[in-house]
Design a protein around this motif. Structure first.
Motif, PDB file in Angstrom:
ATOM      1  N   ARG A  12       0.781  -0.992  -0.186  1.00  0.00           N
ATOM      2  CA  ARG A  12       0.041   0.057  -0.017  1.00  0.00           C
ATOM      3  C   ARG A  12       0.955   1.233   0.038  1.00  0.00           C
ATOM      4  NH1 ARG A  12      -3.109  -0.712   4.524  1.00  0.00           N
ATOM      5  NH2 ARG A  12      -4.740  -1.450   3.440  1.00  0.00           N
ATOM      6  N   PRO A  13       1.267   1.843  -1.291  1.00  0.00           N
ATOM      7  CA  PRO A  13       2.207   2.989  -1.252  1.00  0.00           C
ATOM      8  C   PRO A  13       1.624   4.299  -0.696  1.00  0.00           C
ATOM      9  CG  PRO A  13       1.168   2.281  -3.577  1.00  0.00           C
ATOM     10  CD  PRO A  13       0.806   1.456  -2.518  1.00  0.00           C
ATOM     11  N   PRO A  14       2.350   4.995  -0.049  1.00  0.00           N
ATOM     12  CA  PRO A  14       3.727   4.896  -0.094  1.00  0.00           C
ATOM     13  C   PRO A  14       4.129   4.242   1.251  1.00  0.00           C
ATOM     14  CG  PRO A  14       3.124   7.118   0.474  1.00  0.00           C
ATOM     15  CD  PRO A  14       1.833   6.368   0.092  1.00  0.00           C
ATOM     16  N   GLY A  15       4.955   3.300   1.386  1.00  0.00           N
ATOM     17  CA  GLY A  15       5.807   2.844   2.535  1.00  0.00           C
ATOM     18  C   GLY A  15       4.918   1.857   3.509  1.00  0.00           C
ATOM     19  N   GLU A  16       3.958   1.134   2.904  1.00  0.00           N
ATOM     20  CA  GLU A  16       3.224   0.165   3.849  1.00  0.00           C
ATOM     21  C   GLU A  16       3.063  -1.267   2.944  1.00  0.00           C
ATOM     22  OE1 GLU A  16      -1.162  -0.432   6.219  1.00  0.00           O
ATOM     23  OE2 GLU A  16      -0.554   1.444   5.353  1.00  0.00           O
ATOM     24  N   ALA A  17       3.517  -2.342   3.753  1.00  0.00           N
ATOM     25  CA  ALA A  17       3.053  -3.547   3.219  1.00  0.00           C
ATOM     26  C   ALA A  17       2.394  -4.484   4.421  1.00  0.00           C
ATOM     27  CB  ALA A  17       4.336  -4.197   2.860  1.00  0.00           C
ATOM     28  N   PHE A  18       1.692  -5.474   4.014  1.00  0.00           N
ATOM     29  CA  PHE A  18       1.066  -6.101   4.973  1.00  0.00           C
ATOM     30  C   PHE A  18       0.613  -7.474   4.232  1.00  0.00           C
ATOM     31  CE2 PHE A  18      -2.358  -3.856   2.512  1.00  0.00           C
ATOM     32  CZ  PHE A  18      -3.061  -4.621   2.322  1.00  0.00           C
ATOM     33  N   ILE A  19       0.269  -8.556   5.169  1.00  0.00           N
ATOM     34  CA  ILE A  19      -0.137  -9.852   4.623  1.00  0.00           C
ATOM     35  C   ILE A  19      -1.507 -10.021   4.980  1.00  0.00           C
ATOM     36  CG2 ILE A  19       0.299 -12.389   5.199  1.00  0.00           C
ATOM     37  CD1 ILE A  19       3.298 -11.764   5.696  1.00  0.00           C
ATOM     38  N   ALA A  20      -2.195 -10.432   4.096  1.00  0.00           N
ATOM     39  CA  ALA A  20      -3.507 -10.855   4.133  1.00  0.00           C
ATOM     40  C   ALA A  20      -4.002 -12.042   3.359  1.00  0.00           C
ATOM     41  CB  ALA A  20      -4.369  -9.795   3.220  1.00  0.00           C
ATOM     42  N   GLU A  21      -4.919 -12.657   3.903  1.00  0.00           N
ATOM     43  CA  GLU A  21      -5.474 -13.995   4.047  1.00  0.00           C
ATOM     44  C   GLU A  21      -6.704 -14.163   2.625  1.00  0.00           C
ATOM     45  OE1 GLU A  21      -7.110 -16.093   7.096  1.00  0.00           O
ATOM     46  OE2 GLU A  21      -5.116 -16.437   7.931  1.00  0.00           O
ATOM     47  N   GLU A  22      -6.551 -14.846   1.996  1.00  0.00           N
ATOM     48  CA  GLU A  22      -7.695 -15.175   0.970  1.00  0.00           C
ATOM     49  C   GLU A  22      -7.750 -16.803   0.508  1.00  0.00           C
ATOM     50  OE1 GLU A  22      -5.973 -14.455  -3.515  1.00  0.00           O
ATOM     51  OE2 GLU A  22      -4.909 -12.837  -2.089  1.00  0.00           O
ATOM     52  N   SER A  23      -8.851 -17.170   0.026  1.00  0.00           N
ATOM     53  CA  SER A  23      -9.235 -18.555  -0.296  1.00  0.00           C
ATOM     54  C   SER A  23      -8.797 -18.784  -1.829  1.00  0.00           C
ATOM     55  CB  SER A  23     -10.616 -19.052  -0.096  1.00  0.00           C
ATOM     56  OG  SER A  23     -11.478 -18.184  -0.858  1.00  0.00           O
ATOM     57  N   VAL A  24      -8.361 -20.016  -1.972  1.00  0.00           N
ATOM     58  CA  VAL A  24      -7.837 -20.408  -3.329  1.00  0.00           C
ATOM     59  C   VAL A  24      -8.991 -21.412  -3.947  1.00  0.00           C
ATOM     60  CG1 VAL A  24      -5.921 -21.102  -4.946  1.00  0.00           C
ATOM     61  CG2 VAL A  24      -5.495 -19.626  -2.987  1.00  0.00           C
ATOM     62  N   SER A  25      -9.737 -21.050  -4.754  1.00  0.00           N
ATOM     63  CA  SER A  25     -10.747 -22.351  -5.387  1.00  0.00           C
ATOM     64  C   SER A  25      -9.873 -23.491  -6.151  1.00  0.00           C
ATOM     65  CB  SER A  25     -11.719 -21.739  -6.211  1.00  0.00           C
ATOM     66  OG  SER A  25     -10.968 -21.042  -7.283  1.00  0.00           O
ATOM     67  N   GLU A  26     -10.831 -24.579  -6.215  1.00  0.00           N
ATOM     68  CA  GLU A  26     -10.047 -25.737  -6.742  1.00  0.00           C
ATOM     69  C   GLU A  26      -9.819 -25.582  -7.938  1.00  0.00           C
ATOM     70  OE1 GLU A  26     -11.532 -30.591  -7.325  1.00  0.00           O
ATOM     71  OE2 GLU A  26     -12.783 -29.099  -6.108  1.00  0.00           O
ATOM     72  N   PRO A  27      -8.650 -25.899  -8.480  1.00  0.00           N
ATOM     73  CA  PRO A  27      -8.409 -25.756 -10.016  1.00  0.00           C
ATOM     74  C   PRO A  27      -9.416 -26.512 -11.084  1.00  0.00           C
ATOM     75  CG  PRO A  27      -6.760 -27.323  -9.005  1.00  0.00           C
ATOM     76  CD  PRO A  27      -7.496 -26.589  -8.019  1.00  0.00           C
ATOM     77  N   ALA A  28      -9.515 -25.718 -12.028  1.00  0.00           N
ATOM     78  CA  ALA A  28     -10.559 -26.271 -13.064  1.00  0.00           C
ATOM     79  C   ALA A  28      -9.568 -27.058 -14.000  1.00  0.00           C
ATOM     80  CB  ALA A  28     -11.338 -25.247 -13.628  1.00  0.00           C
ATOM     81  N   GLY A  29     -10.222 -27.612 -15.355  1.00  0.00           N
ATOM     82  CA  GLY A  29      -9.206 -28.226 -16.190  1.00  0.00           C
ATOM     83  C   GLY A  29      -8.394 -27.208 -16.796  1.00  0.00           C
ATOM     84  N   GLY A  30      -7.207 -27.769 -16.990  1.00  0.00           N
ATOM     85  CA  GLY A  30      -6.127 -26.884 -17.505  1.00  0.00           C
ATOM     86  C   GLY A  30      -5.494 -26.205 -16.408  1.00  0.00           C
ATOM     87  N   GLU A  31      -6.006 -26.104 -15.185  1.00  0.00           N
ATOM     88  CA  GLU A  31      -5.310 -25.203 -14.004  1.00  0.00           C
ATOM     89  C   GLU A  31      -4.450 -25.842 -13.221  1.00  0.00           C
ATOM     90  OE1 GLU A  31      -8.349 -21.424 -13.916  1.00  0.00           O
ATOM     91  OE2 GLU A  31      -8.874 -23.168 -12.768  1.00  0.00           O
ATOM     92  N   LEU A  32      -3.562 -25.193 -12.593  1.00  0.00           N
ATOM     93  CA  LEU A  32      -2.667 -25.779 -11.494  1.00  0.00           C
ATOM     94  C   LEU A  32      -2.906 -25.277 -10.028  1.00  0.00           C
ATOM     95  CD1 LEU A  32       0.607 -25.966 -13.499  1.00  0.00           C
ATOM     96  CD2 LEU A  32      -1.112 -27.460 -13.629  1.00  0.00           C
ATOM     97  N   LEU A  33      -2.861 -25.777  -9.084  1.00  0.00           N
ATOM     98  CA  LEU A  33      -2.808 -25.213  -7.634  1.00  0.00           C
ATOM     99  C   LEU A  33      -1.235 -25.872  -7.402  1.00  0.00           C
ATOM    100  CD1 LEU A  33      -4.117 -24.448  -5.131  1.00  0.00           C
ATOM    101  CD2 LEU A  33      -4.501 -26.499  -4.350  1.00  0.00           C
ATOM    102  N   VAL A  34      -0.686 -24.421  -7.080  1.00  0.00           N
ATOM    103  CA  VAL A  34       0.910 -24.437  -6.829  1.00  0.00           C
ATOM    104  C   VAL A  34       1.005 -24.189  -5.319  1.00  0.00           C
ATOM    105  CG1 VAL A  34       2.918 -23.431  -7.356  1.00  0.00           C
ATOM    106  CG2 VAL A  34       1.184 -23.873  -9.050  1.00  0.00           C
TER     107      VAL A  34
END
Length: 325
Positions: A12-34
């Motif tokens: 978040r400029p200028p000069g701020e950084a933070f860690i946030a959570e989010e959900s990652v949905s199941e990969p569909a055809g041709g997608e990868l979960l890494v």
């Protein structure tokens, strides 16, 4: 499969950084979960974003490939991620891959966005792939060839990678120039002579500037030989820069040219696309010389503090590698 919870770094400029959570949905055809193993912080682009030094005219052109959010607000930025595929089609699961993804513990992507690591490229070194892609494009733009006398000004990650690649060309003489004598070890590690600016050899065929400083650009123009090319790799953000176009600039008939990784070099564009160029960059990291550019690991949870430290102009960090536990 339940949706995993991922954690990501936001700036978040200028000069701020933070860690946030989010959900990652199941990969569909041709997608990868890494699942991320390592990432790396760009001393150039990411610190400019973090510090709020990106001009409004460049907000869109400066977007990272998988950026979330929009400047001047908070953004999920970054483009140097190495992970292992947890879920995907065919033989993808278990493969280690490089992706131009931000700093995030898990993420979902199309398989086409992942570059599998060759067996001789360790994931710890593969975090340099995005910077290596820039270095490859730079040498294509510069037209470096057999027997050239090449000077690279600025012994950062980009400059170091360019110097290391150039040193591998037959008969090429490479000087790596920087004001910081603590970086002399890089010349030894990468196969180039280290020089302070006032010791730089004149009459060079190709001079590549990557110090992001007016003084460095002036030195680049000064040491270039007759009808030589000066390739400008630095991006200055919102800073105005004075270019010394007096003196011998015109009598030496110099070419001052910009280079930027967003487009494949014109000489290769008919035969190379972004994916093949990135795959080439990954493969070139089978060279242990480039380990000299990587700093010891820090933990993902410390990233907000890491961004604060790296954004300090006095900080000497090169490639800061991030470890995911």
């Amino acid at each position: 499969m339940p949706e995993p919870i991922a954690r990501a770094l936001w700036l978040r400029p200028p000069g701020e950084a933070f860690i946030a959570e989010e959900s990652v949905s199941e990969p569909a055809g041709g997608e990868l979960l890494v699942r991320s193993l390592y990432s790396a912080v760009s001393r150039g682009t990411e610190t400019l974003v973090y510090s709020g030094q990106v001009p409004a005219s460049e907000y869109e052109r400066m977007r990272a490939p998988f950026q979330a959010g929009d400047l001047p607000g908070a953004v999920k930025h970054g483009y140097a991620n190495v992970g292992v595929v947890e879920h995907g089609p065919g033989d993808w699961p278990g493969r280690r891959v490089f992706c131009l993804y931000p700093h995030q513990t898990r993420y979902r992507i199309d398989a086409d966005a992942a570059i599998p690591l060759p067996v001789d490229v360790p994931p710890e070194r593969a975090v340099l792939a995005a910077n290596m892609e820039t270095a490859v494009n730079a040498l294509w733009d510069a037209g470096a060839s057999v027997g050239d006398r090449v000077t690279v000004i600025g012994a950062g990650v980009i400059g170091g990678l360019i110097a290391g690649l150039a040193a591998g060309l037959p008969g090429v003489d490479v000087e790596l120039v920087d004001i910081d004598t603590r970086k002399q070890y890089l010349g030894d590690a990468l196969g180039a002579r280290f020089r302070l600016p006032d010791q730089a050899t004149p009459e060079r065929d190709i001079v590549i500037h990557a110090s992001a400083s007016e003084a460095g650009l002036a030195t680049a123009i000064d040491v270039a030989g007759f009808e030589a090319t000066v390739l400008e790799m630095s991006w200055y953000g919102a800073r105005a820069v004075t270019v010394p176009l007096g003196g011998a600039f015109h009598s030496k008939r110099l070419t001052l040219r910009s280079s930027q990784v967003g487009a494949v070099s014109p000489g290769r564009r008919p035969r190379r696309d972004h994916r093949s160029r990135l795959a080439l960059a990954v493969s070139l990291l089978n060279d242990p010389r480039f380990d000299a550019l990587i700093e010891p690991d820090v933990a993902f949870d410390t990233l907000p503090d890491v961004m604060r430290r790296i954004a300090d102009p006095g900080d000497a960090t090169l490639c800061q590698r991030i470890r995911y536990d």
